[in-house]
Motif scaffolding. Structure first.
Motif, PDB file in Angstrom:
ATOM      1  N   ILE A   1      -4.140  -0.978   3.022  1.00 36.34           N
ATOM      2  CA  ILE A   1      -4.003  -0.011   1.930  1.00 36.34           C
ATOM      3  C   ILE A   1      -2.591  -0.146   1.363  1.00 36.34           C
ATOM      4  N   VAL A   2      -2.493  -0.401   0.078  1.00 41.07           N
ATOM      5  CA  VAL A   2      -1.192  -0.558  -0.584  1.00 41.07           C
ATOM      6  C   VAL A   2      -1.054   0.539  -1.621  1.00 41.07           C
ATOM      7  N   ASP A   3       0.022   1.326  -1.579  1.00 37.64           N
ATOM      8  CA  ASP A   3       0.153   2.335  -2.630  1.00 37.64           C
ATOM      9  C   ASP A   3       0.349   1.624  -3.971  1.00 37.64           C
ATOM     10  N   SER A   4       0.062   2.317  -5.061  1.00 37.81           N
ATOM     11  CA  SER A   4      -0.073   1.634  -6.351  1.00 37.81           C
ATOM     12  C   SER A   4       1.239   1.173  -6.962  1.00 37.81           C
TER      13      SER A   4
ATOM     14  N   PHE B   1      -8.285  -5.393   0.671  1.00 37.78           N
ATOM     15  CA  PHE B   1      -7.199  -4.571   0.146  1.00 37.78           C
ATOM     16  C   PHE B   1      -7.730  -3.381  -0.631  1.00 37.78           C
ATOM     17  N   GLU B   2      -7.016  -2.275  -0.504  1.00 38.48           N
ATOM     18  CA  GLU B   2      -7.368  -1.048  -1.226  1.00 38.48           C
ATOM     19  C   GLU B   2      -6.085  -0.441  -1.784  1.00 38.48           C
ATOM     20  N   THR B   3      -6.169   0.127  -2.974  1.00 37.47           N
ATOM     21  CA  THR B   3      -5.007   0.764  -3.590  1.00 37.47           C
ATOM     22  C   THR B   3      -5.084   2.278  -3.441  1.00 37.47           C
TER      23      THR B   3
ATOM     24  N   GLU C   1      -6.966   1.120 -11.833  1.00 38.93           N
ATOM     25  CA  GLU C   1      -7.378   0.018 -12.711  1.00 38.93           C
ATOM     26  C   GLU C   1      -7.513   0.443 -14.169  1.00 38.93           C
ATOM     27  N   THR C   2      -7.482   1.758 -14.434  1.00 41.42           N
ATOM     28  CA  THR C   2      -7.576   2.236 -15.813  1.00 41.42           C
ATOM     29  C   THR C   2      -6.215   2.323 -16.494  1.00 41.42           C
ATOM     30  N   PHE C   3      -5.149   2.061 -15.770  1.00 41.74           N
ATOM     31  CA  PHE C   3      -3.798   2.202 -16.336  1.00 41.74           C
ATOM     32  C   PHE C   3      -3.604   1.279 -17.542  1.00 41.74           C
TER      33      PHE C   3
ATOM     34  N   ALA D   1       2.247  -2.560 -12.511  1.00 42.58           N
ATOM     35  CA  ALA D   1       1.250  -1.489 -12.643  1.00 42.58           C
ATOM     36  C   ALA D   1       1.985  -0.212 -13.073  1.00 42.58           C
ATOM     37  N   GLY D   2       1.362   0.941 -12.893  1.00 45.26           N
ATOM     38  CA  GLY D   2       1.894   2.176 -13.451  1.00 45.26           C
ATOM     39  C   GLY D   2       3.251   2.619 -12.947  1.00 45.26           C
ATOM     40  N   ILE D   3       3.358   2.818 -11.627  1.00 41.22           N
ATOM     41  CA  ILE D   3       4.615   3.324 -11.079  1.00 41.22           C
ATOM     42  C   ILE D   3       5.749   2.331 -11.291  1.00 41.22           C
TER      43      ILE D   3
END
Length: 279
Positions: free
Chosen positions: A6-9, A23-25, A41-43, A263-265
């Motif tokens: 699990i990887v934070d976004s 892998f999971e976000t 994925e909508t970012f 990505a977003g962050i």
């Protein structure tokens, strides 16, 4: 043994990582200009950057809840890992640890380990890739934990941003001396300490000179580059990322090179035109 990572976004995933099923976000969330954005994925990076540019207020982020992490740990995998952005920059690490404790209280024992990346963005990506590499070799759980922690300890993070305002206004530059006036077009070259704290490594007039100086810092600190993956993330500036890649590859040999759009962050903190290098 089966595994899940699990990887934070804040950490970007490559297309191969997304397709692998391992892998999971865990999404962080962003509030800006009255809009609430989920970093998944909508970012929409272009739309987000327009919102930031038009808003007088600085965007704010919130980390995944402990319950979100606990849900991620509830799976059939024998080994579960979480990789979070630096605990010095976000509550994501503490949230993942609380989620682990909640899981153990409600479901009993399981091999779960939370890695504090002491980095962000592609630094997390490389750590997740290292975990998978160790798992594919069939290593034991504790051996993997030790190997990856050692990998994190020797990882270096560098970045050059068009502006440090979001980091500053969100309190991520605590302890740093005042950054020189942007009117002079002075761009600081930044990095992360072994503890994941942001520090200034140098500065130059203009982004191009700052990128050159950053590349010099990267090469100066490189050891065993042929065994390492060079990772670069960029916020809406692929040509700039390619420029940095070519500079570094002219000075050193790498096992592989990964270039990813933020990505977003990571887009929130890197801002339009930001470059992050991890090796």
């Amino acid at each position: 043994m089966s595994y899940k990572i699990i990887v934070d976004s804040c950490g970007e995933l490559t297309e191969d990582m997304k397709a692998s099923g391992y892998f999971e976000t865990a999404s962080l969330e962003i509030d800006v200009a009255g809009h609430h954005i989920i970093d998944d994925e909508t970012f929409d990076q272009a739309g987000f950057l327009k919102l930031v540019a038009s808003s007088p207020e600085c965007p704010k982020s919130s980390c995944p809840s402990p319950e979100r992490y606990m849900q991620g740990y509830c799976c059939d995998a024998d080994h579960v890992y979480a990789v979070t952005l630096s605990a010095e920059l976000s509550g994501s690490y503490n949230s993942a640890m609380l989620g682990k404790n909640l899981y153990h209280e409600e479901h009993g024992e399981k091999d779960i380990y939370v890695f504090n990346s002491r980095s962000a963005s592609v630094g997390e990506t490389l750590i997740a890739m290292k975990i998978a590499e160790c798992e594919e070799k069939g290593m034991e759980f504790q051996k993997i934990v030790d190997e990856v922690e050692a990998y994190i300890a020797q990882q270096d993070t560098y970045f050059v941003l068009e502006t440090l305002e979001t980091l500053r206004k969100n309190g991520r530059l605590t302890g740093l001396k005042a950054i020189v006036a942007t009117a002079l077009n002075i761009k600081p070259v930044m990095g992360a300490t072994e503890d994941g704290v942001i520090k200034q490594l140098g500065q130059a007039r203009g982004v191009k000179k700052a990128l050159i100086k950053m590349a010099d810092h990267v090469v100066e600190n490189l050891k065993n580059s042929k065994d390492k993956i060079l990772a670069i993330s960029h916020c809406n500036c692929p040509d700039r990322a390619e420029y940095v890649k070519e500079m570094l590859m002219a000075k050193a040999q790498f096992r592989d090179v990964v270039i990813l759009d933020t990505a977003g962050i990571s887009s929130m903190y890197a801002s339009d035109g930001g470059i992050i290098v991890v090796v």
